[in-house]
Design an enzyme around this catalytic site. Sequence first.
Site, PDB file in Angstrom:
ATOM      1  N   CYS A 142       0.821  -1.219   0.000  1.00  0.00           N
ATOM      2  CA  CYS A 142       0.000   0.000   0.000  1.00  0.00           C
ATOM      3  C   CYS A 142       0.855   1.269   0.000  1.00  0.00           C
ATOM      4  O   CYS A 142       1.581   1.517  -0.940  1.00  0.00           O
ATOM      5  CB  CYS A 142      -0.993  -0.038   1.157  1.00  0.00           C
ATOM      6  SG  CYS A 142      -2.388   1.114   0.948  1.00  0.00           S
ATOM      7  N   LYS A 163     -11.775   8.258  -1.654  1.00  0.00           N
ATOM      8  CA  LYS A 163     -10.979   7.154  -1.154  1.00  0.00           C
ATOM      9  C   LYS A 163     -11.231   5.887  -1.970  1.00  0.00           C
ATOM     10  O   LYS A 163     -12.368   5.546  -2.289  1.00  0.00           O
ATOM     11  CB  LYS A 163     -11.333   6.906   0.323  1.00  0.00           C
ATOM     12  CG  LYS A 163     -10.469   5.860   1.001  1.00  0.00           C
ATOM     13  CD  LYS A 163     -10.822   5.756   2.482  1.00  0.00           C
ATOM     14  CE  LYS A 163      -9.894   4.807   3.209  1.00  0.00           C
ATOM     15  NZ  LYS A 163     -10.206   4.729   4.651  1.00  0.00           N
ATOM     16  N   SER A 192      -7.656   0.194   0.509  1.00  0.00           N
ATOM     17  CA  SER A 192      -8.053   1.262   1.426  1.00  0.00           C
ATOM     18  C   SER A 192      -6.977   2.339   1.372  1.00  0.00           C
ATOM     19  O   SER A 192      -6.001   2.301   2.115  1.00  0.00           O
ATOM     20  CB  SER A 192      -8.210   0.723   2.856  1.00  0.00           C
ATOM     21  OG  SER A 192      -8.566   1.760   3.744  1.00  0.00           O
ATOM     22  N   HIS A 235      -4.326  -4.850   0.011  1.00  0.00           N
ATOM     23  CA  HIS A 235      -4.092  -5.555   1.271  1.00  0.00           C
ATOM     24  C   HIS A 235      -4.618  -6.986   1.183  1.00  0.00           C
ATOM     25  O   HIS A 235      -5.649  -7.323   1.779  1.00  0.00           O
ATOM     26  CB  HIS A 235      -4.788  -4.829   2.421  1.00  0.00           C
ATOM     27  CG  HIS A 235      -4.194  -3.496   2.756  1.00  0.00           C
ATOM     28  ND1 HIS A 235      -3.100  -3.356   3.574  1.00  0.00           N
ATOM     29  CD2 HIS A 235      -4.533  -2.242   2.345  1.00  0.00           C
ATOM     30  CE1 HIS A 235      -2.791  -2.071   3.677  1.00  0.00           C
ATOM     31  NE2 HIS A 235      -3.641  -1.374   2.942  1.00  0.00           N
ATOM     32  N   GLU A 237      -3.725  -9.426   2.696  1.00  0.00           N
ATOM     33  CA  GLU A 237      -3.674 -10.061   4.024  1.00  0.00           C
ATOM     34  C   GLU A 237      -4.877  -9.719   4.896  1.00  0.00           C
ATOM     35  O   GLU A 237      -5.029 -10.281   5.997  1.00  0.00           O
ATOM     36  CB  GLU A 237      -2.392  -9.641   4.747  1.00  0.00           C
ATOM     37  CG  GLU A 237      -2.359  -8.206   5.250  1.00  0.00           C
ATOM     38  CD  GLU A 237      -2.060  -7.174   4.159  1.00  0.00           C
ATOM     39  OE1 GLU A 237      -2.169  -5.969   4.435  1.00  0.00           O
ATOM     40  OE2 GLU A 237      -1.708  -7.585   3.020  1.00  0.00           O
ATOM     41  N   ARG A 249     -15.832   2.627  12.144  1.00  0.00           N
ATOM     42  CA  ARG A 249     -15.099   3.654  12.892  1.00  0.00           C
ATOM     43  C   ARG A 249     -15.348   5.037  12.315  1.00  0.00           C
ATOM     44  O   ARG A 249     -15.623   5.997  13.052  1.00  0.00           O
ATOM     45  CB  ARG A 249     -13.601   3.335  12.847  1.00  0.00           C
ATOM     46  CG  ARG A 249     -12.699   4.349  13.559  1.00  0.00           C
ATOM     47  CD  ARG A 249     -11.279   4.238  13.052  1.00  0.00           C
ATOM     48  NE  ARG A 249     -11.194   4.630  11.645  1.00  0.00           N
ATOM     49  CZ  ARG A 249     -10.186   4.299  10.838  1.00  0.00           C
ATOM     50  NH1 ARG A 249      -9.195   3.538  11.273  1.00  0.00           N
ATOM     51  NH2 ARG A 249     -10.175   4.712   9.577  1.00  0.00           N
TER      52      ARG A 249
END
Length: 304
Positions: A142, A163, A192, A235, A237, A249
């Site tokens: 990233c 985003k 992200s 990502h 993972e 969040r």
Amino acid sequence: MPIRIPDALPATAILEKENIFVMTEHRAMHQDIRPLRVLILNLMPTKIVTETQLMRRLSNTPLQVEIDLLRTATHASAHVSANHLESFYKTFDDVKDYRYDGMIITGAPVEKFDYEDVDYWDEYVTILDWAVDHVHSIYHICWAAQAALYHLYGVPKYLTDKKIFGVFPQRLLKSSSPLVRGFNDISYSPQSRHATCRYEDIVEHQELEVIAYSDEIGPTIVKSTNSKHFFVFGHPEYDRDTLKLEYDRDVAAGKPIEIPVNYYPDDDPEQRPVVTWRAEGQLIYSNWLNYYVYQTTPYDLTKI
């Protein structure tokens, strides 16, 4: 085969509950083989979550892997206890005289900053320059992928209008690469981030090749032709609920955030997210570790 990590690391208990073979340090020391030495520079604020995700991927291979965790000394993390950092993490001064078979550098939530304005940029550059001579193969995730492309090759990043958030389809541009061996022609990758790099800027450099590309968000997997560096913009993972936790969040904090793309059934946040990236997410780590670390690293690390 197992992953070798400190017995008291929180990830140890989590992985054992998942029936992942975690070898104790005592047992590993009595085996007559040399484990692969992998250094993880963890730049994420959620250090325990990130280290567990990465170790889950690295453990699912037929190789014994010995992990060292590295943190920046010039940036204080506010989301993990000082005791955890003191117990399990090293600083650059602790590792600078060693050599490693592989290294993973994680992302960080700093894409909106100019690189030089990141408070640990100088330390990051020092570590990356050191790794070029002291690590056989380096896997950048990233923000770290973008930062390494910028520092090593001068490839610029571009902030996106909104985003890049969700699970995006990517297609293979070089399916013959061992890095993506076993991938479907179209696979999915969690993303992200607030910035990206452009295909045309990357391919200007003959030393770089784009392995996978998304028609929606651009390059997703890039590597150097000498297989020293691997740049993964997403990502693979991530756990099932990683994007959910980030979305919840931001909603709770009143921040503007869109529902993650291709993540919830019917785009309904009340439903359980569907994992569409698990197989390729495991393969990319296994392939990197096998084809580009284990099969090519020198037995004598001083020869790196």
